[in-house]
Write an enzyme that holds these catalytic residues in place. Sequence first.
Site, PDB file in Angstrom:
ATOM      1  CB  CYS A  95     -28.409  41.440  32.276  1.00  0.00           C
ATOM      2  SG  CYS A  95     -27.807  40.745  33.812  1.00  0.00           S
TER       3      CYS A  95
ATOM      4  CB  CYS B 229     -22.450  45.369  36.066  1.00  0.00           C
ATOM      5  SG  CYS B 229     -24.065  45.375  36.875  1.00  0.00           S
TER       6      CYS B 229
HETATM    7  N1  DGL Z   1     -27.058  44.383  35.482  1.00  0.00           N
HETATM    8  C1  DGL Z   1     -26.440  43.139  35.552  1.00  0.00           C
HETATM    9  C2  DGL Z   1     -25.207  43.006  34.679  1.00  0.00           C
HETATM   10  O1  DGL Z   1     -25.097  43.670  33.684  1.00  0.00           O
HETATM   11  C3  DGL Z   1     -26.393  42.320  36.782  1.00  0.00           C
HETATM   12  C4  DGL Z   1     -26.603  42.914  38.108  1.00  0.00           C
HETATM   13  C5  DGL Z   1     -26.946  41.886  39.144  1.00  0.00           C
HETATM   14  O2  DGL Z   1     -28.126  41.581  39.238  1.00  0.00           O
HETATM   15  O3  DGL Z   1     -26.061  41.378  39.838  1.00  0.00           O
HETATM   16  O4  DGL Z   1     -24.351  42.211  34.949  1.00  0.00           O
END
Ligand code: DGL
Length: 275
Positions: free
Chosen positions: A73, A184
């Site tokens: 993430c 993301c």
């Molecule tokens: N998947 C996450 C990222 O790589 C964040 C998504 C979220 O919860 O806003 O930033």
Amino acid sequence: MHSPVGIFDSGLGGLSVFRLLPDMLPAERFVYVADSGRAPYGPRPQAEIVAFSEQIVEYLVEVEQCKAIVIACNTATAAAAKVLRKRYPTIPIVGMEPAVKPAAQATVTGKVGVMATAGTFGSEKYAELMSQYGRDVEVVEDPCVGLVTLIEEGELKSPRLSAKLNTIVPPMIEAGVDTIVLGCTHFPLVGEAIAEIAGVNVKLIDPAPSVARQLVRVLQEHSLLAETSDTLLTNRMHTVLTSGDKDRLRRVLAATLDPTTNARLRIVKHDFMTR
Ligand code: DGL
């Protein structure tokens, strides 16, 4: 039983990293935490993202006995990687960041699009990244409001998804962007839909393969690789925990994992208490 590798994300996005791992590291066992019950993290204050990340890593280290952690993430890495590394100095922690560097190298037009969350764009880490690699290119940023939520709802291919992407991708193309960073981990899950709108002349950069390779390197360097043996291969079972809806997770897993992978998964509901 040998210790697993822990992976977490605010939700389903980290599956874009996880889906590569069972075949790359066939002797390893993985525990993936999808904090879908509290996603999206992007609009939350940094202190809250740090607190959630600490709860999850505490669980992975203390309960699941993980030997290494992947923060799959960008938002959680930007907010919490430093704090987590300080708290667990002996456990290797692999994080990720928007791939601005490879994008700046790849662009011909000198214009790069970055799709990421507000949390990532607002972080110190992103500011550092931009001052290092973003100086010689024009960067068109979009915080993709609502896109993570749609993906969490399982909309990987739908008119609602296309309508949302049509508010994000065409303005980047009109600005002259020829390279888009999927900053993301949720976004590679809808990479096909993004590519359809962006067209063949636009390169999409998904950092998941380089994060997966980084995990292999880190396990090697720390002598943490599991021994490959047939017994392990046949008994290997990965755990996927969610603080959200198990059926939704199952559907997204089915659409995401390579059907030829022989990974066996145990899906568990787990709530992380908000302190
Ligand atoms: N998947 C996450 C990222 O790589 C964040 C998504 C979220 O919860 O806003 O930033």
